[in-house]
Scaffold this motif. Structure first.
Motif, PDB file in Angstrom:
ATOM      1  N   SER A  17       0.845  -1.200   0.000  1.00  0.00           N
ATOM      2  CA  SER A  17       0.000   0.000   0.000  1.00  0.00           C
ATOM      3  C   SER A  17       0.872   1.239   0.000  1.00  0.00           C
ATOM      4  N   LYS A  19       0.848   3.295   2.268  1.00  0.00           N
ATOM      5  CA  LYS A  19       1.100   3.625   3.677  1.00  0.00           C
ATOM      6  C   LYS A  19       2.307   2.873   4.239  1.00  0.00           C
ATOM      7  N   GLU A  21       3.011  -0.442   3.886  1.00  0.00           N
ATOM      8  CA  GLU A  21       2.854  -1.880   4.103  1.00  0.00           C
ATOM      9  C   GLU A  21       3.631  -2.652   3.035  1.00  0.00           C
ATOM     10  N   LYS A  65       1.487  -9.993   5.010  1.00  0.00           N
ATOM     11  CA  LYS A  65       1.330  -8.541   4.836  1.00  0.00           C
ATOM     12  C   LYS A  65       1.699  -7.896   6.163  1.00  0.00           C
ATOM     13  N   GLU A  74       5.591   4.982   0.837  1.00  0.00           N
ATOM     14  CA  GLU A  74       6.144   4.134  -0.222  1.00  0.00           C
ATOM     15  C   GLU A  74       7.662   4.259  -0.263  1.00  0.00           C
TER      16      GLU A  74
END
Length: 174
Positions: A17, A19, A21, A65, A74
């Motif tokens: 993501s 964020k 992850e 994940k 990112e």
């Protein structure tokens, strides 16, 4: 933490993501054992750095994940992309009977039921299709296939691997 005191768990494979992850590819037969970890060691610039996990969940069987603390963008995730993940050896589940971890039998003597003890396991070669015990007998290296049908017993107490090998396999090296 030294790498020698750890085992390889997997690799940060891709971002999940915006964020921060990431998806960690887990190199294990039982990924569910690693779903609720508090932290892992990430190999970063040849050093093992502890990374704390905010939350994690299994993703498509072999992936975990993960949202690490302080990896919020990112760009942060890009910095750790491709890094290998390690855990302390003490976190490995205990195996019993004839199941064993490769690192566990290094230094064990290897014994054939017919020939007796014929060497010491110095390493395991798992780069081929069939993993091999690398055994030293004097200054001769012997390669023994790790085939379940050949394995009789893992004797942890006496640090010995007992096998029933086909006639001629060991003799061709000696």
């Amino acid at each position: 933490m030294r790498k020698d005191d750890c085992f390889y768990l997997g690799k940060i494979a891709k971002k999940f993501s915006f964020k921060g992850e990431v998806l960690i590819y887990l190199d294990t037969d039982e990924p569910e054992l690693y779903e609720n970890m508090e932290s892992v060691f990430v190999e970063f610039n040849k050093n093992l750095v502890p990374f704390f996990i905010e939350h994690s969940s299994l993703h498509k069987n072999d992936f975990l994940k993960v949202k690490f603390e302080d990896v919020d963008t990112e760009a942060d995730a890009d910095e750790i992309m491709g890094c290998e993940i390690y855990l302390p050896i003490s976190m490995l589940p205990k195996l019993e009977g004839n199941k064993f971890y490769f690192h566990e039998v290094i230094g064990f003597e290897i014994e054939d039921q017919r020939l007796g003890v014929f060497g010491k396991i110095v390493s395991i070669n798992d780069s081929a299709a069939q993993p091999l015990f690398e055994v030293i007998n004097g200054n001769v290296e012997i390669l023994i296939p790790m085939i379940d049908q050949f394995l009789v017993k893992i004797d942890r107490e006496n640090k010995k691997v007992v096998m029933n090998l086909p006639e001629g396999l060991v003799e061709m090296y000696l």
